[in-house]
Structure formats: structure tokens, C-alpha cells
Design a protein around this motif. Sequence first.
Motif, PDB file in Angstrom:
ATOM      1  N   GLN A  34       0.950  -1.076  -0.088  1.00 14.44           N
ATOM      2  CA  GLN A  34       0.007  -0.077  -0.050  1.00 14.44           C
ATOM      3  C   GLN A  34       0.867   1.404  -0.138  1.00 14.44           C
ATOM      4  O   GLN A  34       1.657   1.255   0.829  1.00 14.44           O
ATOM      5  N   ASP A  35       0.688   2.069  -0.997  1.00  8.23           N
ATOM      6  CA  ASP A  35       1.435   3.499  -1.164  1.00  8.23           C
ATOM      7  C   ASP A  35       1.012   4.289  -0.080  1.00  8.23           C
ATOM      8  O   ASP A  35      -0.377   4.412   0.123  1.00  8.23           O
ATOM      9  N   TRP A  36       1.638   4.910   0.701  1.00  6.77           N
ATOM     10  CA  TRP A  36       1.023   5.364   2.151  1.00  6.77           C
ATOM     11  C   TRP A  36       1.816   6.512   2.554  1.00  6.77           C
ATOM     12  O   TRP A  36       2.703   6.487   3.281  1.00  6.77           O
ATOM     13  N   HIS A  37       1.469   7.821   1.937  1.00  6.82           N
ATOM     14  CA  HIS A  37       2.274   9.008   2.364  1.00  6.82           C
ATOM     15  C   HIS A  37       1.409   9.920   3.105  1.00  6.82           C
ATOM     16  O   HIS A  37       0.532  10.055   3.175  1.00  6.82           O
ATOM     17  N   PRO A  38       2.320  10.654   3.957  1.00  5.94           N
ATOM     18  CA  PRO A  38       2.057  11.515   4.739  1.00  5.94           C
ATOM     19  C   PRO A  38       1.609  12.834   3.785  1.00  5.94           C
ATOM     20  O   PRO A  38       2.202  12.993   2.595  1.00  5.94           O
ATOM     21  N   THR A  68      -0.978  14.581  -5.708  1.00  6.30           N
ATOM     22  CA  THR A  68      -1.032  14.317  -4.430  1.00  6.30           C
ATOM     23  C   THR A  68      -1.895  12.968  -4.191  1.00  6.30           C
ATOM     24  O   THR A  68      -3.012  12.857  -4.887  1.00  6.30           O
ATOM     25  N   HIS A  69      -1.597  12.060  -3.798  1.00  5.16           N
ATOM     26  CA  HIS A  69      -2.110  10.572  -4.101  1.00  5.16           C
ATOM     27  C   HIS A  69      -1.791   9.727  -2.706  1.00  5.16           C
ATOM     28  O   HIS A  69      -0.713   9.915  -2.000  1.00  5.16           O
ATOM     29  N   CYS A  70      -2.769   8.829  -2.501  1.00  6.24           N
ATOM     30  CA  CYS A  70      -2.409   7.873  -1.261  1.00  6.24           C
ATOM     31  C   CYS A  70      -1.886   8.470  -0.101  1.00  6.24           C
ATOM     32  O   CYS A  70      -0.978   7.810   0.479  1.00  6.24           O
ATOM     33  N   VAL A  79      11.381  11.060   1.702  1.00  5.50           N
ATOM     34  CA  VAL A  79      11.885   9.899   0.602  1.00  5.50           C
ATOM     35  C   VAL A  79      10.526   9.254  -0.068  1.00  5.50           C
ATOM     36  O   VAL A  79       9.851   8.656   0.548  1.00  5.50           O
ATOM     37  N   ASP A  80      10.854   8.997  -1.242  1.00  5.73           N
ATOM     38  CA  ASP A  80       9.763   8.229  -1.786  1.00  5.73           C
ATOM     39  C   ASP A  80      10.101   7.030  -1.556  1.00  5.73           C
ATOM     40  O   ASP A  80      11.203   6.603  -1.365  1.00  5.73           O
ATOM     41  N   SER A  81       9.051   6.060  -2.215  1.00  6.32           N
ATOM     42  CA  SER A  81       9.644   4.628  -2.106  1.00  6.32           C
ATOM     43  C   SER A  81       8.465   3.651  -3.274  1.00  6.32           C
ATOM     44  O   SER A  81       7.521   3.405  -2.761  1.00  6.32           O
TER      45      SER A  81
HETATM   46 ZN    ZN Z   1       3.271   7.275  -4.416  1.00  7.71          ZN
END
Ligand code: ZN
Length: 215
Positions: free
Chosen positions: A49-53, A88-90, A120-122
Motif C-alpha cells: 500500500q502506497d502510504w504517504h503523509p 497528491t495521492h495515497c 523520501v519516496d518509495s
Molecule cells: Zn506514491
Amino acid sequence: MRSADDVLLLIDLQYDFMPGGALAVARGDEVVPVANRLAQGFRHVVLTQDWHPAEHVSFAANHAGDHGQRTPFETLSLPYGEQVLWPTHCVQGTEGAALHRDLDVPHARALIRKGHHADVDSYSAFLEADRTTPTGLAGYLRETGAKRVYCCGLATDYCVAWSALDARAAGFETVLIEDASRAIDLNGSLAAAWEQLQAAGVKRAQSADVLAGTV
Ligand code: ZN
Ligand code: VGL
């Protein structure tokens, strides 16, 4: 049923990557039933699950800059390398970050959330974009006896490709299931991904062959 050391990694089957979502992948919804069928043949399934602040560095909206707001799909130079700026996503806890409700994998054993560090992205389920911070997935897979990793989901040329490359680099036999994945295809990213995958020894397969057990 496949052997216990085969793992199916279902990547980012979340609303923001589906048609109508914030970072929609064309025909992304078509892979959900394929993923469900594949999962029935695997004892060991792991989800991501892509899960960004909300303040995540990969969001164009978070880069005001001297020359006005950055536009999605531009790139930006960051300390760890070139970063594509995304819509802006997830965002953690939002509807768009939720897994598709038709995903039917009650026996999934683990869920890896990635991209949770604001700076940092992942794309990869194994290593963050600084290429040094592990998510813990390689250790988890080794400790649970995994030998082969079958990757699919969204998007082929970003999170699926990066995860497959890192699975291979971590020493697993790795297969990318093409028809159980869909691509963003930004500036030739899909062709570039397939070249890298092939050079790294990641096998390219179709779901029918995986289901038949010939791959
Ligand atoms: Zn993402
Ligand atoms: C993804 C771009 C940004 C993906 C995630 O799941 O492929 N792509 N975040």
C-alpha cells in the motif's frame, strides 16, 4: 496450489491508481480480478500500500518554489536523485489510499506500507528511493522461507518494476506478471523498465502460465 516458498506480491491496488483516482493508471481496475485468481493459487500472498503523509516530498503541490507551484509529472532534483513530482495521492487514511474493495485475498499474510517518510519516496516494496532504507520485506521473506517472488499490480513501470528489481537484487527468483499489471508510461518509462528488468534477470510472464504452474 503452488509450493510454500512461492510468494505473490500484489502491489498498490488502491483507489488513487484506479480510473477516476488522483494518479489514475489506465485500465488499472482490470487487474483486480486477475490478482484475485492468481491469489487463489498461492499459499503466501503479501500486499503493498502506497502510504504517504500529506507533506510528502513526491507531491507537486508541496513544492511552491520561486517560480510558482510545480506541475505534476515534472522532475525535481533531490538529495537522493531525480524525483518525479506526482499529483497528491495515497495520503494516509484517505479513501484514495484504501485497497480496492473487490480485492478478495483474505489469506494475505502481510501488508507493507511504503512511502511513509515525508522526505523520501518509495516505489519499491523493498528499499526506499534513497536506495538504503529497507522496508523490512526482504528480511520478512527470508525468514518465512520464500524463494520465488511473483510481482504484479500498479504501476508496471514504477512500483511493480522497482519492487521486482529489488526482489531480484535481494536474491529471490523474480517474475513480473505482465497482464496482472498496468503502466503509467511516462516519457518512455515502460520500455525502459522492461529493459532493466530483462537485464537483471526478472522473468516476464502471463497470468495463465503462472496459474498453469508452467512459470
Ligand atoms: Zn506514491
Ligand atoms: C506509484 C507513482 C507514485 C506506483 C506510487 O504505485 O507505481 N507510482 N507512487
